[in-house]
Design a protein around this motif. Structure first.
Motif, PDB file in Angstrom:
ATOM      1  N   PHE A 138      37.503  21.417 116.729  1.00 56.45           N
ATOM      2  CA  PHE A 138      36.199  21.763 116.195  1.00 56.45           C
ATOM      3  C   PHE A 138      35.331  22.385 117.274  1.00 56.45           C
ATOM      4  N   ASP A 139      34.442  23.280 116.846  1.00 51.09           N
ATOM      5  CA  ASP A 139      33.493  23.858 117.777  1.00 51.09           C
ATOM      6  C   ASP A 139      32.458  22.822 118.185  1.00 51.09           C
ATOM      7  N   ALA A 140      31.671  23.154 119.184  1.00 50.80           N
ATOM      8  CA  ALA A 140      30.640  22.238 119.649  1.00 50.80           C
ATOM      9  C   ALA A 140      29.602  22.022 118.559  1.00 50.80           C
ATOM     10  N   GLY A 141      29.224  20.766 118.349  1.00 54.54           N
ATOM     11  CA  GLY A 141      28.212  20.454 117.357  1.00 54.54           C
ATOM     12  C   GLY A 141      28.722  20.311 115.952  1.00 54.54           C
ATOM     13  N   GLY A 167      31.495  18.237 113.419  1.00 49.43           N
ATOM     14  CA  GLY A 167      32.382  17.086 113.358  1.00 49.43           C
ATOM     15  C   GLY A 167      32.804  16.786 111.941  1.00 49.43           C
ATOM     16  N   LYS A 168      33.927  16.114 111.782  1.00 55.17           N
ATOM     17  CA  LYS A 168      34.446  15.734 110.480  1.00 55.17           C
ATOM     18  C   LYS A 168      35.085  14.371 110.591  1.00 55.17           C
ATOM     19  N   VAL A 169      34.553  13.408 109.847  1.00 52.05           N
ATOM     20  CA  VAL A 169      35.031  12.037 109.900  1.00 52.05           C
ATOM     21  C   VAL A 169      35.079  11.475 108.488  1.00 52.05           C
ATOM     22  N   ALA A 170      36.211  10.891 108.109  1.00 50.39           N
ATOM     23  CA  ALA A 170      36.385  10.189 106.831  1.00 50.39           C
ATOM     24  C   ALA A 170      36.028  11.072 105.639  1.00 50.39           C
ATOM     25  N   GLY A 171      36.372  12.353 105.706  1.00 56.84           N
ATOM     26  CA  GLY A 171      36.124  13.252 104.593  1.00 56.84           C
ATOM     27  C   GLY A 171      34.751  13.889 104.566  1.00 56.84           C
ATOM     28  N   PHE A 172      33.867  13.527 105.488  1.00 57.21           N
ATOM     29  CA  PHE A 172      32.527  14.106 105.550  1.00 57.21           C
ATOM     30  C   PHE A 172      32.433  14.985 106.791  1.00 57.21           C
ATOM     31  N   SER A 173      31.809  16.154 106.631  1.00 56.70           N
ATOM     32  CA  SER A 173      31.629  17.066 107.755  1.00 56.70           C
ATOM     33  C   SER A 173      30.148  17.228 108.040  1.00 56.70           C
ATOM     34  N   LEU A 174      29.827  17.384 109.309  1.00 53.71           N
ATOM     35  CA  LEU A 174      28.445  17.538 109.755  1.00 53.71           C
ATOM     36  C   LEU A 174      28.393  18.670 110.763  1.00 53.71           C
ATOM     37  N   HIS A 175      27.511  19.628 110.491  1.00 54.43           N
ATOM     38  CA  HIS A 175      27.339  20.770 111.385  1.00 54.43           C
ATOM     39  C   HIS A 175      25.955  20.683 112.012  1.00 54.43           C
ATOM     40  N   ALA A 176      25.917  20.487 113.304  1.00 52.11           N
ATOM     41  CA  ALA A 176      24.652  20.388 114.034  1.00 52.11           C
ATOM     42  C   ALA A 176      24.676  21.314 115.238  1.00 52.11           C
ATOM     43  N   GLY A 177      25.342  22.456 115.097  1.00 53.94           N
ATOM     44  CA  GLY A 177      25.488  23.358 116.227  1.00 53.94           C
ATOM     45  C   GLY A 177      24.495  24.500 116.244  1.00 53.94           C
ATOM     46  N   VAL A 178      23.534  24.510 115.313  1.00 52.71           N
ATOM     47  CA  VAL A 178      22.538  25.582 115.263  1.00 52.71           C
ATOM     48  C   VAL A 178      21.173  24.995 115.603  1.00 52.71           C
ATOM     49  N   ALA A 179      20.500  25.617 116.537  1.00 56.76           N
ATOM     50  CA  ALA A 179      19.159  25.186 116.938  1.00 56.76           C
ATOM     51  C   ALA A 179      18.282  26.409 117.120  1.00 56.76           C
ATOM     52  N   ALA A 180      16.991  26.249 116.897  1.00 58.89           N
ATOM     53  CA  ALA A 180      16.031  27.345 117.029  1.00 58.89           C
ATOM     54  C   ALA A 180      14.817  26.849 117.788  1.00 58.89           C
ATOM     55  N   ARG A 239      16.215  32.705 109.000  1.00 53.65           N
ATOM     56  CA  ARG A 239      17.613  32.857 108.565  1.00 53.65           C
ATOM     57  C   ARG A 239      18.232  31.507 108.260  1.00 53.65           C
ATOM     58  N   LEU A 240      17.934  30.509 109.068  1.00 48.26           N
ATOM     59  CA  LEU A 240      18.486  29.175 108.847  1.00 48.26           C
ATOM     60  C   LEU A 240      17.949  28.580 107.547  1.00 48.26           C
ATOM     61  N   CYS A 241      16.656  28.769 107.281  1.00 46.09           N
ATOM     62  CA  CYS A 241      16.077  28.253 106.040  1.00 46.09           C
ATOM     63  C   CYS A 241      16.661  28.961 104.822  1.00 46.09           C
ATOM     64  N   ARG A 242      16.869  30.279 104.933  1.00 45.92           N
ATOM     65  CA  ARG A 242      17.489  31.002 103.825  1.00 45.92           C
ATOM     66  C   ARG A 242      18.920  30.539 103.598  1.00 45.92           C
ATOM     67  N   TYR A 243      19.605  30.182 104.674  1.00 48.71           N
ATOM     68  CA  TYR A 243      20.996  29.744 104.540  1.00 48.71           C
ATOM     69  C   TYR A 243      21.076  28.397 103.826  1.00 48.71           C
ATOM     70  N   ILE A 244      20.229  27.449 104.218  1.00 51.19           N
ATOM     71  CA  ILE A 244      20.317  26.116 103.623  1.00 51.19           C
ATOM     72  C   ILE A 244      19.738  26.088 102.208  1.00 51.19           C
ATOM     73  N   SER A 245      18.936  27.093 101.821  1.00 48.30           N
ATOM     74  CA  SER A 245      18.370  27.138 100.476  1.00 48.30           C
ATOM     75  C   SER A 245      19.092  28.124  99.567  1.00 48.30           C
ATOM     76  N   ARG A 246      20.272  28.581  99.962  1.00 44.30           N
ATOM     77  CA  ARG A 246      21.031  29.539  99.160  1.00 44.30           C
ATOM     78  C   ARG A 246      21.555  28.860  97.897  1.00 44.30           C
ATOM     79  N   PRO A 247      21.915  29.624  96.871  1.00 47.63           N
ATOM     80  CA  PRO A 247      22.471  29.028  95.648  1.00 47.63           C
ATOM     81  C   PRO A 247      23.787  28.312  95.914  1.00 47.63           C
ATOM     82  N   ALA A 248      24.158  27.475  94.970  1.00 48.12           N
ATOM     83  CA  ALA A 248      25.368  26.669  95.151  1.00 48.12           C
ATOM     84  C   ALA A 248      26.625  27.525  95.143  1.00 48.12           C
ATOM     85  N   ILE A 249      26.638  28.576  94.342  1.00 51.64           N
ATOM     86  CA  ILE A 249      27.810  29.446  94.260  1.00 51.64           C
ATOM     87  C   ILE A 249      27.339  30.895  94.307  1.00 51.64           C
ATOM     88  N   ALA A 250      28.248  31.774  94.717  1.00 51.02           N
ATOM     89  CA  ALA A 250      27.984  33.214  94.740  1.00 51.02           C
ATOM     90  C   ALA A 250      28.742  33.852  93.584  1.00 51.02           C
TER      91      ALA A 250
END
Length: 241
Positions: free
Chosen positions: A36-39, A41-54, A64-75
């Motif tokens: 995995f890249d820095a920041g 992780g994946k444990v017990a079927g759950f993944s967490l991405h904390a590698g982006v900071a502003a 850009r980060l706010c637009r990414y996390i508020s994007r629709p569920a599917i494209a």
């Protein structure tokens, strides 16, 4: 809904004759065994991405980060139908095992969408630990010192609050004006100030009030006089005669 949520996060089929089995996937790329890249992780079927900071001055990156996390569920552009009528969804980023497409039966796809619908009257963002609403340390770590024992809870005069505290203590009417531009505190007829005297949430009471207003509006229109007409004008034919 609990069954649909459980099937969704475990990649299982929720409904139909294949219920409980793994969702059908297409692995068109070789598996990747890199770490995995820095920041990330994946444990017990759950993944967490904390590698982006502003930083505070990186407003475009934050947007850009706010637009990414508020994007629709599917494209929709990556959604298609197979020859046998199943729903095929192309992943934006392939999984580490080489999976590029996920295929659902139509009913199971609807169940996946139902699992994404938020519950009514439930906050979409939930805080835990010291940021939880009932944490005794929340007032020490929040900018507006909101929480049990904080200045926001003890300050009585709104004028003595800091700008951050005033923003945090906005009423729903103020938020309605700020977000949607709907000002319910100003009279549309005379421009005077108005105040909220009651908040009605019962659907049956709301329906009765709206029906009464509709009937009053219909009565007013029925009793109104027709608009006045201009006096008749003499035409060319009358002048000739």
């Amino acid at each position: 809904m609990e069954q649909l949520l459980g099937s969704s996060i475990t990649y299982r089929i929720a409904v139909g004759p294949q219920q409980g089995r793994k969702v059908f996937t297409l692995q068109t790329l070789p598996a990747c065994d890199e770490a995995f890249d820095a920041g990330v992780g994946k444990v017990a079927g759950f993944s967490l991405h904390a590698g982006v900071a502003a930083r505070a001055d990186q407003r475009q990156k934050l947007e850009r980060l706010c637009r990414y996390i508020s994007r629709p569920a599917i494209a929709e552009k990556r959604l298609s139908l197979t020859s046998n009528g199943n729903v095929r969804y192309q992943l934006k980023t392939p999984y580490r095992d080489g999976t590029t497409h996920v295929i659902f039966e139509p009913l199971d796809f609807i169940a996946r969408l139902a699992a994404l619908v938020p519950k009514p009257r439930v906050n979409l963002t939930r805080f835990h630990g010291v940021f939880a609403p009932n944490s005794k340390y929340r007032a020490r770590v929040t900018p507006a010192t909101r929480g049990r024992g904080g200045r926001h809870a003890t300050t009585a005069d709104p004028e003595e609050r800091t700008p951050a505290e005033r923003r945090a203590a906005m009423t729903w009417a103020q938020r309605l004006k700020r977000v949607f531009g709907i000002d319910i505190e100003t009279c549309p007829a005379c421009g005077g100030s108005m105040r909220v005297i009651a908040c009605i949430e019962a659907p049956d009471v709301i329906e009765k009030i709206l029906d009464h207003l509709d009937s009053k509006t219909a009565e007013c229109k029925a009793t109104q006089r027709p608009p006045s007409r201009a006096p008749p004008q003499r035409g060319l034919f009358d002048e000739t005669v």
